[in-house]
Design an enzyme around this catalytic site. Structure first.
Site, PDB file in Angstrom:
ATOM      1  CE  LYS A  74      44.283  79.898  30.909  1.00 58.95           C
ATOM      2  NZ  LYS A  74      44.478  78.451  31.219  1.00 58.95           N
ATOM      3  CB  SER A 148      43.976  78.587  34.929  1.00 60.65           C
ATOM      4  OG  SER A 148      44.471  77.974  33.751  1.00 60.65           O
ATOM      5  CB  SER A 172      43.224  74.858  33.051  1.00 57.98           C
ATOM      6  OG  SER A 172      43.957  74.881  34.253  1.00 57.98           O
TER       7      SER A 172
END
Length: 591
Positions: A74, A148, A172
């Site tokens: 990420k 996310s 997330s």
């Protein structure tokens, strides 16, 4: 040569048959260029750089734990030589060193494929809050991917990487797993360091792992975990075991909310039924205090911690924020220091309120998300619908719990849903065995390959912070004293036998009946079970063993030695020799 979903086992099998990391790099390059979702990556590792990294691995040692295993990260996690943007191009900076988790994965031989898309500044559970576009569920491009950690989940579910790193503040690292038929490993806060990670809420953030199966996710987490002086929130693991047949808390009727999604409700009910079939005791519990704790994260002063993470940048660059993200972070100004302290006080009150639940259950089984929405629906109502996703996830980090999200099946309209097992802090390894069994029982494969065979979790490995012990009689599974192991968080590793140099006796006058095991030249192989106990529990367990029994070293059939039950010789004068039964269970069955 390589299957659609790249598990660690399948990659190692391909390498054993002659494939190389360079071959896999070429396969990944082909898959990346053919990907139908253009929003997965913010910055893929360039093709030639990926080939070069694969060649470097081939030139080095090959006995590394994740040698040649491809992954994505990420883009709020630092990778030396690549910019970190947290989903905001104006925020970009160029780190000189890797985040600690990246450094540990690099040292373990893992192969980075690229940096992935996210809800900007890790603020959101849906995946649409990014200037780079909205990744979509691999099952239906009309639907959100979850966030996310959106890009990381989609990359793994579509076969572009074996595992993906996310971060989790409110869910997330779990919600995107549910929406893409994946496992999401959310460690206990502090188990995995956040050094080099752009925080959302620094005090509760966790680096997470997306994988096709529990076995892969746990293996990756084990490489990343451990105290790091660069992160003051890291803690040494203090393992908590989960009994093999756990008491599982499930939602009572008044707290069941699926926002009209009957398909997800049916998947949850089916997961409860499968958990029961796997040996769990189902215990309805009151979710209300957990739900109130969850509300503190988005409707309380923890919102101000999001502003603390980017305070100076927001002050000068508010216009560069996604409108929804900017509104959430900008709204932090309404909270005062007094609000922050009052919020902390309320959290501790709620922690005390939920404590009795943990006396009645070993873990919780909750929907990962109660529903899923289309991208169009999410964009039309981005705050309310996003909050629905976090109904059963937001509390976990605030209360310091471990969690593993697993697939629960596919709804009649073709969308995946998931459930999450949540346990006390540092029950990370303890959750794994039941989570793996629950995933396998769902028979829904991994990622977009719903027919994929799920690699088994090696439950014979000794978890960190636990000590193996061989039991031979009343502590065997199903025997009267087995609860002393399970109540202490013990975990059954395997069944085996001693080497053929022991004799077994039925001791006289013991309650409940117990055997005595002694080493003898004219002995035989005796059946035993190998359990693991947390370090502290092991000491208490041994201290409580009554004479004439004690703990010594047993030699097993494979030649290894393990601590186990032995008997003082003086107690055998009135005991019955039962060696010919080959074990205590067979003797008891003969009575």
């Amino acid at each position: 040569m390589f299957p659609e979903i790249l598990t660690i086992a399948s990659i190692r099998n391909a390498y054993a048959k002659g494939a190389t990391p360079l071959d896999l790099a070429e396969e990944i390059i082909t898959r990346r260029h053919a990907a139908t979702d253009p929003a997965i990556f913010i910055l893929p590792v360039a093709d030639d750089a990926l080939r070069a990294a694969a060649r470097d691995l081939m030139a080095g040692p090959r006995d590394l734990p994740l040698w040649g295993i491809p992954y994505v990260a990420k883009d709020n996690i630092d990778v030396a030589g690549l910019p970190t943007t947290a989903g905001c191009p104006a925020y970009a900076y160029h780190p000189a060193v890797d985040a600690t988790v990246i450094a540990r994965l690099r040292a373990a031989g893992a192969l980075l494929v690229g940096k992935t898309n996210l809800d900007q500044f890790a603020t959101g559970l849906n995946g649409t809050r990014s200037p780079h576009g909205a990744p979509r569920s691999v099952f239906n491009a009309d639907y959100v991917s979850g966030g996310s950690s959106s890009g990381s989940a989609v990359a793994v579910a579509s076969g572009v990487a074996s595992f993906g790193l996310g971060t989790d503040t409110a869910g997330s690292g779990r919600v995107p797993a549910a929406f893409n038929n994946l496992v999401g490993i959310k460690p206990t806060p502090g188990l995995v360091p956040n050094t080099g990670v752009v925080p959302a809420c620094r005090s509760v953030d966790v680096v997470t792992v997306f994988a096709g199966c529990v076995a892969d996710g746990v293996a990756v987490r084990a490489v990343m975990e451990g105290v790091d002086t660069g992160d003051g929130f890291t803690r040494a693991a203090q393992p908590v075991g989960i009994r093999p047949n756990p008491r599982i808390g499930v939602l009572a009727g008044g707290e069941r909310e699926f926002y009209g999604n009957s398909g997800y409700e049916a998947l949850y009910d089916a997961a409860i039924a499968r958990a029961k079939a796997l040996g769990a005791t189902i215990v309805p519990f009151d979710y209300a205090p957990f739900r109130e704790a969850a509300a503190l994260l988005y409707d309380g002063p923890w919102v101000a911690e999001r502003l603390a993470a980017v305070d100076s940048f927001y002050a000068s660059n508010a216009a560069d924020f996604d409108p929804t993200v900017g509104a959430i972070i900008g709204g932090a100004g309404r909270y005062s220091a007094v609000d922050a302290f009052n919020g902390r006080y309320r959290l501790e009150e709620l922690r005390a309120q939920v404590a009795p639940v943990w006396e009645a259950v070993d873990l919780l089984l909750l929907p990962t998300s109660p529903t899923i929405y289309s991208v169009a629906d999410m964009l039309a109502d981005p705050v309310t619908k996003n909050s629905h996703f976090g109904r059963y996830t937001n509390f976990a980090n605030l209360l310091g719990y471990a969690a593993i999200a697993v697939p629960a099946g596919i709804t009649p309209d073709g969308l995946p849903g998931g459930v999450t097992l949540i346990g006390p802090g540092f029950s990370d390894d303890g959750l794994a065995a039941f989570a793996a069994a629950l995933h396998e029982s769902a028979a829904c494969g991994m990622g977009r390959d719903t027919a994929a065979a799920i690699p088994a979790l090696d439950t014979s490995a000794i978890p960190k912070g636990m000590i193996p012990i061989a039991v031979v009689g009343a502590h065997l599974t199903g025997m009267p004293l087995n609860h002393q192991l399970t109540d202490a968080g013990g975990r059954l590793l395997r069944e085996t036998t001693t080497d053929p140099a022991y004799r077994l006796y039925a001791l006289d006058g013991t309650v409940p009946p117990k055997p005595g095991l002694v080493r003898a030249a004219d002995g035989a192989a005796i059946k035993v079970e190998i359990w693991a106990l947390p370090d502290a529990a092991f000491g208490r367990f041994v201290a409580a063993i009554p004479a004439p029994l004690g703990i010594g070293k047993l030699t097993l059939a494979d030649g290894s030695a393990v601590s186990g039950f032995l008997c003082e010789a003086h107690a055998l004068t009135t005991a019955k020799d039962i060696t010919h039964f080959g074990g205590w269970r067979a003797y008891i069955a003969s009575l």
